[in-house]
Design a protein around this motif. Structure first.
Motif, mmCIF file in Angstrom:
data_model
loop_
_atom_site.group_PDB
_atom_site.id
_atom_site.type_symbol
_atom_site.label_atom_id
_atom_site.label_comp_id
_atom_site.label_asym_id
_atom_site.label_seq_id
_atom_site.Cartn_x
_atom_site.Cartn_y
_atom_site.Cartn_z
ATOM 1 N N VAL A 84 0.869 -1.183 0.000
ATOM 2 C CA VAL A 84 0.000 0.000 0.000
ATOM 3 C C VAL A 84 0.905 1.233 0.000
ATOM 4 N N VAL A 85 0.740 2.069 -1.004
ATOM 5 C CA VAL A 85 1.567 3.265 -1.107
ATOM 6 C C VAL A 85 0.664 4.460 -0.828
ATOM 7 N N THR A 86 0.935 5.145 0.280
ATOM 8 C CA THR A 86 -0.035 6.144 0.732
ATOM 9 C C THR A 86 0.586 7.473 1.148
ATOM 10 N N ASN A 87 -0.148 8.543 0.877
ATOM 11 C CA ASN A 87 0.222 9.859 1.412
ATOM 12 C C ASN A 87 -1.027 10.649 1.817
ATOM 13 N N GLY A 88 -1.960 9.926 2.449
ATOM 14 C CA GLY A 88 -3.146 10.620 2.936
ATOM 15 C C GLY A 88 -4.167 9.667 3.530
ATOM 16 N N VAL A 89 -5.305 10.223 3.874
ATOM 17 C CA VAL A 89 -6.379 9.483 4.551
ATOM 18 C C VAL A 89 -6.844 8.269 3.749
ATOM 19 N N TRP A 112 1.935 13.314 4.370
ATOM 20 C CA TRP A 112 0.752 13.810 3.667
ATOM 21 C C TRP A 112 1.061 14.997 2.748
ATOM 22 N N LEU A 113 2.175 15.685 3.035
ATOM 23 C CA LEU A 113 2.486 16.856 2.211
ATOM 24 C C LEU A 113 3.497 16.530 1.110
ATOM 25 N N ALA A 114 3.909 15.269 1.023
ATOM 26 C CA ALA A 114 4.956 14.899 0.058
ATOM 27 C C ALA A 114 4.413 14.003 -1.049
ATOM 28 N N GLU A 140 -5.253 12.093 -4.057
ATOM 29 C CA GLU A 140 -5.386 12.021 -2.596
ATOM 30 C C GLU A 140 -6.166 13.248 -2.141
ATOM 31 N N THR A 141 -7.441 13.028 -1.914
ATOM 32 C CA THR A 141 -8.386 14.104 -1.604
ATOM 33 C C THR A 141 -8.053 14.802 -0.282
ATOM 34 N N THR A 142 -7.273 14.146 0.560
ATOM 35 C CA THR A 142 -6.841 14.742 1.825
ATOM 36 C C THR A 142 -6.223 16.119 1.606
ATOM 37 N N THR A 143 -5.366 16.203 0.595
ATOM 38 C CA THR A 143 -4.663 17.460 0.333
ATOM 39 C C THR A 143 -4.969 18.039 -1.043
ATOM 40 N N GLY A 144 -5.499 17.207 -1.953
ATOM 41 C CA GLY A 144 -5.720 17.643 -3.326
ATOM 42 C C GLY A 144 -4.579 17.272 -4.251
ATOM 43 N N ARG A 145 -3.610 16.500 -3.724
ATOM 44 C CA ARG A 145 -2.481 16.136 -4.569
ATOM 45 C C ARG A 145 -2.872 15.075 -5.602
ATOM 46 N N LEU A 146 -2.493 15.330 -6.844
ATOM 47 C CA LEU A 146 -2.651 14.321 -7.891
ATOM 48 C C LEU A 146 -1.375 13.496 -7.892
ATOM 49 N N ALA A 318 -23.112 33.008 2.612
ATOM 50 C CA ALA A 318 -23.055 33.639 1.294
ATOM 51 C C ALA A 318 -23.421 32.648 0.189
ATOM 52 N N GLY A 319 -23.729 31.397 0.546
ATOM 53 C CA GLY A 319 -24.194 30.424 -0.439
ATOM 54 C C GLY A 319 -23.145 29.426 -0.918
ATOM 55 N N PHE A 320 -22.042 29.289 -0.175
ATOM 56 C CA PHE A 320 -20.982 28.361 -0.602
ATOM 57 C C PHE A 320 -20.581 27.419 0.524
ATOM 58 N N VAL A 321 -20.489 26.138 0.199
ATOM 59 C CA VAL A 321 -20.063 25.148 1.189
ATOM 60 C C VAL A 321 -18.618 24.759 0.904
ATOM 61 N N ILE A 322 -17.696 25.198 1.773
ATOM 62 C CA ILE A 322 -16.306 24.764 1.618
ATOM 63 C C ILE A 322 -16.071 23.561 2.517
ATOM 64 N N TYR A 323 -14.853 23.044 2.536
ATOM 65 C CA TYR A 323 -14.594 21.774 3.195
ATOM 66 C C TYR A 323 -13.421 21.880 4.147
ATOM 67 N N ALA A 324 -13.589 21.282 5.323
ATOM 68 C CA ALA A 324 -12.503 21.269 6.299
ATOM 69 C C ALA A 324 -11.398 20.353 5.801
ATOM 70 N N SER A 325 -10.259 20.417 6.451
ATOM 71 C CA SER A 325 -9.195 19.482 6.158
ATOM 72 C C SER A 325 -9.378 18.233 7.012
ATOM 73 N N GLN A 326 -8.421 17.318 6.966
ATOM 74 C CA GLN A 326 -8.553 16.069 7.720
ATOM 75 C C GLN A 326 -7.347 15.833 8.608
ATOM 76 N N GLY A 327 -7.534 15.024 9.629
ATOM 77 C CA GLY A 327 -6.436 14.602 10.505
ATOM 78 C C GLY A 327 -5.704 15.788 11.101
ATOM 79 N N ALA A 328 -4.376 15.689 11.074
ATOM 80 C CA ALA A 328 -3.546 16.716 11.692
ATOM 81 C C ALA A 328 -3.626 18.045 10.948
ATOM 82 N N LEU A 329 -4.182 18.040 9.733
ATOM 83 C CA LEU A 329 -4.240 19.267 8.939
ATOM 84 C C LEU A 329 -5.472 20.119 9.266
ATOM 85 N N VAL A 330 -6.377 19.565 10.102
ATOM 86 C CA VAL A 330 -7.637 20.263 10.388
ATOM 87 C C VAL A 330 -7.402 21.694 10.884
#
Ligand SMILES: *Cc1c(COP(=O)(O)O)cnc(C)c1O
Length: 365
Positions: A84-89, A112-114, A140-146, A318-330
């Protein structure tokens, strides 16, 4: 005022998909519904031009996690091991699933940042021939990294290993090269880049995997071998999410007619750069280097002195739903996605809303 979802799925529906939900009631054991399923399966395979002949698409009633777990339960081997090669949730969740299903594996846990450590992937696979499979996440949706899928494919191609890919937040809007022997299976969902509603997920897997039934899947609901057989005629072993299938069928037609995944990626990129530029001008920086991001999701550093809940609530008003971060990045970051039906007018309103919220912060004034 409409509410625009800027979270990474579920997405703001187009009018066309929303209307598709309202149809006559249908029994999933009737031929007319089976036809819808067959059409969805075919359209899923057509999203990426190279995939149709070698792969089969299997539909599941469930969220993206259901598809990822079904893929791992059905195809992760018991006799050999999975890396398993991972860099996020989501990569870490794949490891948790393998543990839950008792599949031998080893985890290459990345920061998670690499980016994924491809040199280490190559080293481990070369050193250990029992590592026959690689499980990883494309976006990796945790950070948005492709993540560098081509890099992983390259290594697996050379070393003859199989990839089990979580493409839940990228299928339909990022490049997936299905023309590769090593790509064994890909898990996705109808409710993210495909613009359907939640409830229908899918696994696209090599047909050859189903010929060689050897795995004792060890569970009933997630057994893709059973689904594959029954869905050849459009019927599912268990009740599908009927209305969600209506939406997905329409959403796939819409994707096809609007230029396919490349056109969708281009639209997402335009919207994302609009959001990034707006926030950069306001003094808000990105969590990762700009070139690391997917087309549709960006994580931003929470400006000093701001708290996520207040930021969220003001934008929500104002009509927009943004998203929190996850884990230690919250505490450190927040995320903005650009999937779904977002108009130029929405983007202009968003810029104005971000401007008024950020300018209210002492540190950015
Ligand atoms: C959203 C997501 C999942 C899980 O999907 P759910 O629909 O929340 O179960 C899995 N992997 C990735 C990469 C995702 O973005």
């Amino acid at each position: 005022m409409r509410t625009v979802l800027l979270n990474p799925g579920p997405v703001t529906l187009t009018e066309r998909v929303r209307l598709a939900l309202v149809r006559d009631d249908m029994c999933h054991r009737e031929p007319d519904f089976a036809e819808i399923c067959l059409d969805i399966k075919q359209k899923l395979l057509q999203v990426y031009a190279e995939s149709p002949s070698e792969y089969d698409a299997i539909l599941l009633a469930g969220s993206g996690t259901c598809a990822v777990e079904a893929m791992l339960a059905s195809f992760a081997p018991r006799e050999t091991r999975t890396l398993v090669v991972t860099n996020g949730v989501y990569g870490e969740r794949m490891a948790a699933m393998l543990t839950a299903h008792g599949r031998p594996h080893e985890v290459l846990t990345g920061d998670w940042l690499a980016p994924l450590d491809l040199a280490e992937v190559e080293r481990r696979l070369t050193a250990d021939p029992t590592l026959t499979h690689v499980a990883t996440v494309q976006h990796e949706t945790t950070t948005g990294r492709l993540n560098d899928l081509d890099g992983v494919v390259n290594i697996c191609q050379r070393l003859r290993r199989s990839i089990l890919l979580d493409a839940v937040s990228s299928f339909g809007a990022e490049r997936i090269d299905f023309d590769n022997e090593c790509l064994a299976a890909v898990a996705g969902t109808g409710g993210k880049c495909l613009h359907g509603v939640p409830g229908t997920a899918f696994v696209i897997a090599r047909r050859s995997l189903f010929a060689a039934k050897s795995t004792d899947v060890g569970c009933v609901y997630l057994d893709l071998f059973r689904y594959q057989k029954e869905q050849l005629c459009g019927f599912s072993p268990f009740t599908p999410a009927v209305q969600s299938c209506f939406a997905l069928q329409e959403a796939l037609s819409e994707l096809q007619e609007s230029g396919g995944w490349k056109a969708r990626r281009a639209r997402y990129r335009n919207r994302s750069s609009h959001v990034r530029n707006t926030l950069l001008e306001l003094g808000v920086s990105m969590l990762l280097p700009a070139e690391a991001y997917s087309s549709m999701l960006t994580s931003f550093v929470l400006p000093e002195g701001s708290e996520y809940p207040a930021l969220h609530d003001e934008l929500r008003a104002a009509g927009f739903v943004i998203y929190a971060s996850q884990g230690a990045l919250v505490q450190r970051a927040f995320r903005i996605a650009t999937m779904g039906d977002i108009t130029p007018d929405d983007l202009a309103r968003l810029s104005a809303a971000l401007g008024s919220v950020m300018r209210g912060l002492p540190c950015l004034r």
